[in-house]
Design a protein around this motif. Structure first.
Motif, mmCIF file in Angstrom:
data_model
loop_
_atom_site.group_PDB
_atom_site.id
_atom_site.type_symbol
_atom_site.label_atom_id
_atom_site.label_comp_id
_atom_site.label_asym_id
_atom_site.label_seq_id
_atom_site.Cartn_x
_atom_site.Cartn_y
_atom_site.Cartn_z
ATOM 1 N N ALA A 109 -56.008 -45.544 -41.281
ATOM 2 C CA ALA A 109 -54.764 -45.031 -41.023
ATOM 3 C C ALA A 109 -54.548 -43.635 -40.810
ATOM 4 O O ALA A 109 -54.084 -43.100 -39.996
ATOM 5 C CB ALA A 109 -53.644 -45.899 -42.013
ATOM 6 N N LEU A 110 -55.267 -42.903 -41.692
ATOM 7 C CA LEU A 110 -55.090 -41.473 -41.688
ATOM 8 C C LEU A 110 -56.083 -41.039 -40.478
ATOM 9 O O LEU A 110 -55.466 -40.212 -39.737
ATOM 10 C CB LEU A 110 -55.910 -40.919 -42.980
ATOM 11 N N ALA A 111 -57.105 -41.667 -40.258
ATOM 12 C CA ALA A 111 -58.210 -41.278 -39.168
ATOM 13 C C ALA A 111 -57.402 -41.341 -37.958
ATOM 14 O O ALA A 111 -57.336 -40.656 -36.919
ATOM 15 C CB ALA A 111 -59.345 -41.836 -39.505
ATOM 16 N N ARG A 112 -56.816 -42.529 -37.734
ATOM 17 C CA ARG A 112 -56.058 -42.911 -36.739
ATOM 18 C C ARG A 112 -54.897 -42.065 -36.011
ATOM 19 O O ARG A 112 -54.475 -41.610 -35.294
ATOM 20 C CB ARG A 112 -55.676 -44.631 -36.535
ATOM 21 N N THR A 113 -54.114 -41.749 -37.240
ATOM 22 C CA THR A 113 -53.020 -40.909 -37.264
ATOM 23 C C THR A 113 -53.532 -39.375 -36.767
ATOM 24 O O THR A 113 -52.808 -38.867 -35.830
ATOM 25 C CB THR A 113 -52.213 -40.711 -38.298
#
Length: 563
Positions: A205-209
């Motif tokens: 989720a961090l990488a996609r955000t």
């Protein structure tokens, strides 16, 4: 202010094989063009764990041009081997590390109430008061929980999110932890802490955000060599996916204003100033049925240690994780995937069996995993056990052979719960360096930036209660406000069918639509990506065997359609 942030682009937040191939091709072409020279970015982050992904998000939301690379997949290393807890820092309070405890409690509140409420939940931690334990052990547990209440209030976390600790009846202990031994059970204490749906899902989720705010994310891209010249640095990168699939590995170069070494337990290999003393933390995987399908986490003191405990933690997929050890790994070569020794299995079972009515044996262990904590060793810690070493993180700037500063910044140590703070402090250093060359970053905004799928995120816009009708609860737990899109956008047949049935005829509660979404939106490129990191099916060999064919089929069907 949030109004100063770059615009979030939901399409850019999609990570998949075709996008990766396109971005690699662009970087390779620039590197090979003698007239133009390599692509230059403001920040190149090496390491796709929770720290590196957090740094990429922080830097991207400040308006910096960011490239995040990892030699393997997202969350390939330590970030997928944690206890899956958003700790409030009780243990560190008990051991005198008040600063870590306060920071952990505050960051836990941010995760649970602001940035990732869809990936966290409240977990009841239960300590049974049994006659078999000395009175001081029971008293210290209660005092520790009261300290936890103080930390929660100090951090500003709502009592609705984390209710205060309390004393509970013998009956309530059994309701939360049905396998506890009751022959000498008096009552229990319960404390409420944070639990992640999964640590690797947080990293994804961090990488996609970060990608949604403009960062480029390249998995299976190894940093081979770093050269600095006082005005940034040049990094040689290699496409390791081509190598693993029998192709010719392609190397190319990228320039960066600042290079961030966020490789965790491997950080010392890139920065000789850093002395890492790895600590092995092992967990066992058991069937939740074996311990009565608990809804609370049973907390069992380790004999002879005032601040160490083992836990039986209720988890997804009908499992419990049982751990954890804190063993000095040594300073030999650090493996990509640490092995679990038999001694760790025996230790964990011996500790938790003290409090149980059932007797867990090695035959009950369906799987096991070990992670290596990147503990920073200072000179005065040389003779200390890893259990006594500080969980403080460090951020330092590299030095060249003459002792002059380079534009390589290393961050390591710390705890998963503090990833956001570590990222903020690291990017503060990065911003200071870039500022000297005229590149200016905005303020840190990650405290109030929801991760994709969270309430308030782009994925939540226009989603109503009706959109969740008919969706499996487990799917909603894993994807939050993206859950309706996971099913609505599925093109594979039978999207809500589960991906496999185990030998015990138990369905694995992961759907075919989820596998497809992992490929089309979350950057899964291989069967191992699907089974070992986007889901945790692979932790149990029988479950892996049951789901592997479906994983291959969906990869083969979906990958050719990506553009």
């Amino acid at each position: 202010m949030l109004s100063d942030m770059p615009h979030f682009d939901a399409t850019a937040a999609r990570l998949h094989a075709a996008r990766r191939a396109h971005e690699l091709a662009e970087l390779q072409a620039r590197s090979a063009n003698a007239a133009q020279g390599p692509e230059r970015v403001d920040v190149l982050v090496i390491g796709g764990g929770v720290t590196g992904a957090g740094i990429a998000l922080d830097a991207a939301t400040r308006g910096l041009d960011v490239l995040l690379v990892d030699a393997h997949d997202l969350a390939f290393g330590t970030s997928r081997w944690s206890s899956k807890l958003a700790h409030g820092g009780l243990r560190y309070l008990a051991s005198g590390h008040v600063g870590i405890a306060k920071r952990s409690a505050r960051e836990r509140g941010i995760l649970m109430e602001s940035t990732a409420p869809h990936l966290t939940r409240t977990l009841s931690q239960v300590t049974p008061v049994q006659d078999r334990y000395p009175l001081p052990v029971n008293v210290l547990s209660r005092l520790g929980f009261l300290g936890g209440d103080f930390l929660r209030v100090l951090a500003g976390t709502s009592g609705k999110t984390l209710p205060r600790s309390r004393t509970i009846s013998k009956k309530r202990v059994r309701e939360l932890c049905p396998a506890v031994e009751t022959s000498d059970l008096r009552f229990g204490y319960v404390n409420n802490d944070g639990q992640l749906v999964d640590d690797a899902r947080l990293v994804t989720a961090l990488a996609r955000t970060a990608a949604g705010y403009g960062a480029r994310v390249l998995t299976y891209t190894r940093a081979e060599e770093i050269a600095t010249d006082g005005a940034g640095g040049r990094v040689t990168l290699t496409d390791t996916l081509a190598d693993s699939t029998g192709g010719d590995p392609t190397s190319f170069q990228v320039e960066a204003g600042v290079i961030v070494n966020a490789t965790g337990v491997w950080a010392g290999g890139m920065e000789p100033q850093v002395k890492i003393r790895p600590s092995r933390g092992t967990h066992l995987v058991i069937d939740a049925d074996k311990v009565g399908n608990p809804t609370g986490a049973l907390t069992v003191p380790v004999p002879g240690h005032g601040t160490r405990f083992c836990f039986i933690l209720p988890e997804q997929l009908g499992r419990c994780y049982v751990g954890i050890t804190d063993e000095d790994y040594g300073t030999d070569e650090i493996p990509d995937v640490p092995e679990v020794p038999d001694s760790d299995v025996r230790f964990i079972l011996d500790v938790v069996n003290q409090a149980l009515a059932v007797d867990l044996t090695p035959d009950d262990v369906l799987g096991a995993f070990a992670g290596l904590r990147p503990l920073v060793q200072f000179t005065e810690d040389a003779d200390s056990s890893t259990a006594d070493l500080s969980r403080e993180h460090i951020i330092l700037r590299g030095k060249d052979a003459t002792g002059a500063d380079t534009d390589v910044v290393t961050v390591t140590g710390g705890k998963l719960t503090e990833y956001r703070l570590m990222a903020e402090q690291t990017v503060d250093v990065v911003a200071s360096i870039l500022g000297d060359s005229g590149i200016h970053a905005g303020p840190c905004v990650t405290e109030n930036t929801p991760l994709i799928g969270a309430p308030g995120s782009d994925a939540a816009v226009g989603v109503s209660t009706a959109d969740f009708a008919g969706l499996p609860t487990s799917l909603v737990d894993r994807f939050g406000f993206e859950a309706p899109a996971v099913v609505r956008g599925a093109t594979v047949g039978r999207p809500l069918e589960t991906v496999g049935t185990t030998d015990s005829t138990r369905d694995i509660d992961v759907t075919r639509a989820e596998f497809e979404f992992h490929v089309t939106h979350e950057g899964a490129l291989t069967v191992d990506d699907l089974l070992d990191r986007r889901t945790r099916i692979g932790l149990v060999d029988g479950d892996r065997a049951a789901a592997e064919q479906t994983a291959r089929e969906i990869l083969d069907e979906v990958l050719p359609t990506l553009v």
